[in-house]
Design a protein around this motif. Sequence first.
Motif, PDB file in Angstrom:
ATOM      1  N   ALA A  79      13.393  21.270 -15.671  1.00 39.11           N
ATOM      2  CA  ALA A  79      14.627  20.478 -15.747  1.00 39.11           C
ATOM      3  C   ALA A  79      15.717  21.170 -16.562  1.00 39.11           C
ATOM      4  CB  ALA A  79      14.338  19.101 -16.337  1.00 39.11           C
ATOM      5  N   ILE A  80      15.333  22.064 -17.464  1.00 39.72           N
ATOM      6  CA  ILE A  80      16.347  22.743 -18.300  1.00 39.72           C
ATOM      7  C   ILE A  80      17.244  23.665 -17.476  1.00 39.72           C
ATOM      8  CG2 ILE A  80      14.967  22.648 -20.417  1.00 39.72           C
ATOM      9  CD1 ILE A  80      14.178  25.572 -19.915  1.00 39.72           C
ATOM     10  N   HIS A  81      16.852  23.947 -16.233  1.00 36.15           N
ATOM     11  CA  HIS A  81      17.655  24.827 -15.379  1.00 36.15           C
ATOM     12  C   HIS A  81      18.512  24.069 -14.363  1.00 36.15           C
ATOM     13  CE1 HIS A  81      15.548  28.182 -17.130  1.00 36.15           C
ATOM     14  NE2 HIS A  81      14.386  27.672 -16.772  1.00 36.15           N
ATOM     15  N   VAL A  82      18.455  22.740 -14.400  1.00 40.51           N
ATOM     16  CA  VAL A  82      19.216  21.934 -13.435  1.00 40.51           C
ATOM     17  C   VAL A  82      20.618  21.686 -13.981  1.00 40.51           C
ATOM     18  CG1 VAL A  82      19.357  19.742 -12.208  1.00 40.51           C
ATOM     19  CG2 VAL A  82      17.125  20.842 -12.546  1.00 40.51           C
ATOM     20  N   LYS A  83      21.594  22.217 -13.284  1.00 40.29           N
ATOM     21  CA  LYS A  83      22.989  22.074 -13.712  1.00 40.29           C
ATOM     22  C   LYS A  83      23.532  20.695 -13.378  1.00 40.29           C
ATOM     23  CE  LYS A  83      27.462  24.426 -13.302  1.00 40.29           C
ATOM     24  NZ  LYS A  83      28.171  25.569 -12.684  1.00 40.29           N
ATOM     25  N   CYS A  84      23.299  20.251 -12.152  1.00 43.30           N
ATOM     26  CA  CYS A  84      23.759  18.916 -11.764  1.00 43.30           C
ATOM     27  C   CYS A  84      23.045  18.474 -10.493  1.00 43.30           C
ATOM     28  CB  CYS A  84      25.271  18.876 -11.569  1.00 43.30           C
ATOM     29  SG  CYS A  84      25.863  19.856 -10.171  1.00 43.30           S
ATOM     30  N   ILE A  85      23.081  17.167 -10.268  1.00 42.06           N
ATOM     31  CA  ILE A  85      22.590  16.635  -9.004  1.00 42.06           C
ATOM     32  C   ILE A  85      23.653  15.695  -8.447  1.00 42.06           C
ATOM     33  CG2 ILE A  85      20.172  16.772  -9.767  1.00 42.06           C
ATOM     34  CD1 ILE A  85      20.176  13.689  -9.808  1.00 42.06           C
ATOM     35  N   SER A 113       4.425  25.031 -10.483  1.00 43.31           N
ATOM     36  CA  SER A 113       5.129  25.102  -9.196  1.00 43.31           C
ATOM     37  C   SER A 113       4.251  24.804  -7.995  1.00 43.31           C
ATOM     38  CB  SER A 113       5.695  26.518  -8.986  1.00 43.31           C
ATOM     39  OG  SER A 113       6.653  26.819  -9.949  1.00 43.31           O
ATOM     40  N   LEU A 114       2.964  25.045  -8.123  1.00 43.52           N
ATOM     41  CA  LEU A 114       2.109  25.177  -6.951  1.00 43.52           C
ATOM     42  C   LEU A 114       1.892  23.886  -6.154  1.00 43.52           C
ATOM     43  CD1 LEU A 114      -0.518  27.722  -8.305  1.00 43.52           C
ATOM     44  CD2 LEU A 114       1.600  28.152  -7.035  1.00 43.52           C
ATOM     45  N   ILE A 148       0.849  -1.191   0.000  1.00 41.24           N
ATOM     46  CA  ILE A 148       0.000   0.000   0.000  1.00 41.24           C
ATOM     47  C   ILE A 148       0.884   1.240   0.000  1.00 41.24           C
ATOM     48  CG2 ILE A 148      -1.776   1.315   1.227  1.00 41.24           C
ATOM     49  CD1 ILE A 148      -2.583  -1.305   2.627  1.00 41.24           C
ATOM     50  N   LEU A 149       0.648   2.119  -0.953  1.00 44.53           N
ATOM     51  CA  LEU A 149       1.327   3.413  -0.978  1.00 44.53           C
ATOM     52  C   LEU A 149       0.431   4.421  -0.272  1.00 44.53           C
ATOM     53  CD1 LEU A 149       3.557   5.382  -1.925  1.00 44.53           C
ATOM     54  CD2 LEU A 149       2.279   5.628  -4.071  1.00 44.53           C
ATOM     55  N   ALA A 150       0.917   4.957   0.848  1.00 43.09           N
ATOM     56  CA  ALA A 150       0.115   5.883   1.658  1.00 43.09           C
ATOM     57  C   ALA A 150       0.323   7.319   1.191  1.00 43.09           C
ATOM     58  CB  ALA A 150       0.483   5.737   3.132  1.00 43.09           C
ATOM     59  N   SER A 151       0.167   7.533  -0.111  1.00 38.66           N
ATOM     60  CA  SER A 151       0.429   8.855  -0.689  1.00 38.66           C
ATOM     61  C   SER A 151      -0.419   9.036  -1.935  1.00 38.66           C
ATOM     62  CB  SER A 151       1.909   8.984  -1.058  1.00 38.66           C
ATOM     63  OG  SER A 151       2.143  10.154  -1.815  1.00 38.66           O
ATOM     64  N   ALA A 152      -0.912  10.256  -2.130  1.00 35.74           N
ATOM     65  CA  ALA A 152      -1.682  10.578  -3.332  1.00 35.74           C
ATOM     66  C   ALA A 152      -0.794  11.115  -4.450  1.00 35.74           C
ATOM     67  CB  ALA A 152      -2.757  11.610  -2.990  1.00 35.74           C
ATOM     68  N   SER A 153       0.513  11.190  -4.216  1.00 34.88           N
ATOM     69  CA  SER A 153       1.428  11.770  -5.199  1.00 34.88           C
ATOM     70  C   SER A 153       1.464  10.945  -6.491  1.00 34.88           C
ATOM     71  CB  SER A 153       2.850  11.836  -4.617  1.00 34.88           C
ATOM     72  OG  SER A 153       3.793  12.056  -5.648  1.00 34.88           O
ATOM     73  N   PRO A 154       1.096  11.551  -7.621  1.00 31.20           N
ATOM     74  CA  PRO A 154       1.180  10.812  -8.888  1.00 31.20           C
ATOM     75  C   PRO A 154       2.616  10.457  -9.252  1.00 31.20           C
ATOM     76  CG  PRO A 154       0.627  13.124  -9.281  1.00 31.20           C
ATOM     77  CD  PRO A 154       0.567  12.908  -7.802  1.00 31.20           C
ATOM     78  N   ARG A 155       3.566  11.271  -8.771  1.00 29.00           N
ATOM     79  CA  ARG A 155       4.970  10.993  -9.089  1.00 29.00           C
ATOM     80  C   ARG A 155       5.467   9.749  -8.344  1.00 29.00           C
ATOM     81  NH1 ARG A 155       3.666  16.117  -9.418  1.00 29.00           N
ATOM     82  NH2 ARG A 155       3.668  16.483  -7.177  1.00 29.00           N
ATOM     83  N   ARG A 156       5.080   9.599  -7.072  1.00 24.17           N
ATOM     84  CA  ARG A 156       5.481   8.400  -6.334  1.00 24.17           C
ATOM     85  C   ARG A 156       4.820   7.152  -6.934  1.00 24.17           C
ATOM     86  NH1 ARG A 156       4.666  11.853  -1.330  1.00 24.17           N
ATOM     87  NH2 ARG A 156       6.758  12.702  -1.004  1.00 24.17           N
ATOM     88  N   LYS A 157       3.575   7.281  -7.298  1.00 22.53           N
ATOM     89  CA  LYS A 157       2.853   6.166  -7.928  1.00 22.53           C
ATOM     90  C   LYS A 157       3.561   5.741  -9.215  1.00 22.53           C
ATOM     91  CE  LYS A 157      -1.770   4.997  -9.697  1.00 22.53           C
ATOM     92  NZ  LYS A 157      -1.510   4.862 -11.140  1.00 22.53           N
ATOM     93  N   GLU A 158       3.944   6.720 -10.008  1.00 24.33           N
ATOM     94  CA  GLU A 158       4.620   6.427 -11.271  1.00 24.33           C
ATOM     95  C   GLU A 158       5.975   5.764 -11.046  1.00 24.33           C
ATOM     96  OE1 GLU A 158       6.240   8.854 -15.205  1.00 24.33           O
ATOM     97  OE2 GLU A 158       4.779   9.801 -13.868  1.00 24.33           O
ATOM     98  N   LEU A 159       6.720   6.225 -10.053  1.00 24.01           N
ATOM     99  CA  LEU A 159       8.030   5.633  -9.771  1.00 24.01           C
ATOM    100  C   LEU A 159       7.890   4.167  -9.352  1.00 24.01           C
ATOM    101  CD1 LEU A 159       9.801   8.563  -7.893  1.00 24.01           C
ATOM    102  CD2 LEU A 159      10.475   7.587 -10.095  1.00 24.01           C
ATOM    103  N   GLN A 196      11.418  16.571 -12.972  1.00 26.80           N
ATOM    104  CA  GLN A 196      11.039  15.730 -14.099  1.00 26.80           C
ATOM    105  C   GLN A 196      10.207  16.494 -15.131  1.00 26.80           C
ATOM    106  OE1 GLN A 196       9.736  15.809 -11.182  1.00 26.80           O
ATOM    107  NE2 GLN A 196       7.531  15.555 -11.303  1.00 26.80           N
ATOM    108  N   GLY A 197       9.971  17.797 -14.905  1.00 31.66           N
ATOM    109  CA  GLY A 197       9.132  18.584 -15.801  1.00 31.66           C
ATOM    110  C   GLY A 197       9.925  19.633 -16.566  1.00 31.66           C
ATOM    111  N   PRO A 198       9.225  20.681 -17.029  1.00 27.94           N
ATOM    112  CA  PRO A 198       9.881  21.696 -17.862  1.00 27.94           C
ATOM    113  C   PRO A 198      10.998  22.462 -17.162  1.00 27.94           C
ATOM    114  CG  PRO A 198       7.623  22.350 -17.302  1.00 27.94           C
ATOM    115  CD  PRO A 198       7.784  20.926 -16.883  1.00 27.94           C
TER     116      PRO A 198
END
Length: 196
Positions: free
Chosen positions: A160-166, A146-147, A4-15, A156-158
């Motif tokens: 991402a073009i500003h992410v230099k590194c992780i 953002s909201l 059971i995933l105890a989260s409504a996050s679509p991103r966690r579900k997708e992962l 993982q969205g638009p």
Amino acid sequence: MKYILASASPRRKELLEQAGFRFQVIPSSVEEKITKDAPSEIVMELASQKARDVYEHYGDADCVVIGADTIVAYNGEILGKPATQSEAYDMLAMLADRTHQVYTGVSLIMAKGGQVHTRTFFEATDVTFYPISKEDLRSYAETGDSLDKAGAYGIQGPFAIHVKCIRGDYNNVVGLPVSRLYQELLREYVSPLSLP
């Protein structure tokens, strides 16, 4: 074994789906209470509250409940989800050309054969942005993307073009460190991916 995933996050579900997990989604409705100060402790505390809430209401003798919480921190300041586009702009302007941290806490409540084990952990990832123009910041903030995101962006969205590194786990920034989650499950159970 029921997951059971105890989260409504679509991103966690997708992962979890991408990783091959079979599970159901039952979001926690617990009123979150923060008693800790350090970002790592806060995310573990909130993840634990979510997992416990769902387990108490929907758990059974053979199940694993996965609770998770993600926050963004910069210079010790926790950046939650912005309430307005203006607040989103200000957050992102502060993070531009700098490195911040993304923390995800995960709490696993594992019930098997009448025994219940709990394992709670966190992952931290450093994210560095390029310098970002005011026009780009304003344009992104006005999309409203953002909201619903801690720190006012989704890697993982638009934006991402500003992410230099992780430095660290990319999926942790998305919202769930699935590889660490899998390793923690292996310590207690057979692979959830091999279950019929």
